[in-house]
Design a protein around this motif. Structure first.
Motif, PDB file in Angstrom:
ATOM      1  N   ILE A   1      13.727   4.563 118.089  1.00 31.53           N
ATOM      2  CA  ILE A   1      13.971   5.318 117.090  1.00 31.53           C
ATOM      3  C   ILE A   1      12.466   5.820 116.413  1.00 31.53           C
ATOM      4  O   ILE A   1      11.447   4.910 116.444  1.00 31.53           O
ATOM      5  CB  ILE A   1      14.685   4.761 115.820  1.00 31.53           C
ATOM      6  CG1 ILE A   1      16.192   4.545 116.032  1.00 31.53           C
ATOM      7  CG2 ILE A   1      14.497   5.596 114.623  1.00 31.53           C
ATOM      8  CD1 ILE A   1      16.934   3.831 115.437  1.00 31.53           C
TER       9      ILE A   1
ATOM     10  N   MET B   1      12.859   8.476 110.080  1.00 32.44           N
ATOM     11  CA  MET B   1      14.205   7.731 109.507  1.00 32.44           C
ATOM     12  C   MET B   1      14.271   7.679 108.036  1.00 32.44           C
ATOM     13  O   MET B   1      13.234   7.634 107.333  1.00 32.44           O
ATOM     14  CB  MET B   1      14.074   6.346 109.723  1.00 32.44           C
ATOM     15  CG  MET B   1      15.398   5.568 109.355  1.00 32.44           C
ATOM     16  SD  MET B   1      15.451   4.123 109.690  1.00 32.44           S
ATOM     17  CE  MET B   1      16.068   3.994 111.408  1.00 32.44           C
TER      18      MET B   1
ATOM     19  N   PRO C   1      15.371   9.982 117.799  1.00 24.18           N
ATOM     20  CA  PRO C   1      14.635   9.407 118.758  1.00 24.18           C
ATOM     21  C   PRO C   1      13.262   9.642 119.040  1.00 24.18           C
ATOM     22  O   PRO C   1      12.896  10.704 118.858  1.00 24.18           O
ATOM     23  CB  PRO C   1      15.704   9.162 120.064  1.00 24.18           C
ATOM     24  CG  PRO C   1      16.768  10.131 119.404  1.00 24.18           C
ATOM     25  CD  PRO C   1      16.378  10.770 118.400  1.00 24.18           C
TER      26      PRO C   1
END
Length: 98
Positions: free
Chosen positions: A83, A88, A12
Motif C-alpha cells: 500500500i 491512505m 497500491p
C-alpha cells in the motif's frame, strides 16, 4: 453499543502489479479477516483509477479503533507493504439503522 463501519481508501504502490495486489487482498480476506477480533464483515472494491475501498463492520467503536495486533502472518505484512501509505485515508461511522 452500536456497530461501527470503518472506511479505508488507498492506492497500491506504483510498482505493485494490480493482479498481484488483488491476489494478496483475496488471501487477506480468506486467511486473516476471519480471525480478526470483533470484525463482522469485510468488503473490498477497486475503482477505475485503481483506488481501493475497504468497508469493515465491527461490533463496537472500541473494536474498530483498537490498534492492529501482530497477526504473525506473511500475508498481512505483504498486504500492508504493497500500500502507498501516503494515499491512505481511514474514517469511522456508527451505524444508526439497519
Amino acid at each position: 453499543m452500536p456497530p461501527v463501519l470503518q472506511f479505508v481508501r488507498f492506492k497500491p504502490r506504483a510498482d505493485v502489479d494490480p493482479a498481484e495486489f488483488a491476489a494478496i487482498n483475496e488471501r487477506f480476506q480468506r486467511e486473516i479477516a476471519p480471525a480478526l477480533p470483533d470484525l463482522e464483515r469485510r468488503e473490498a472494491s477497486v475503482d477505475a483509477d485503481g483506488v481501493w475501498n475497504l468497508v469493515l463492520r465491527y461490533s463496537t467503536m472500541d473494536a474498530a479503533t483498537r490498534p492492529p495486533g501482530d497477526h504473525g502472518s506473511e500475508v498481512a505484512g505483504a498486504f500492508m507493504s504493497m500500500i502507498d501509505m501516503s494515499t491512505m485515508n481511514v474514517s469511522f461511522a456508527t451505524i444508526v439503522s439497519e
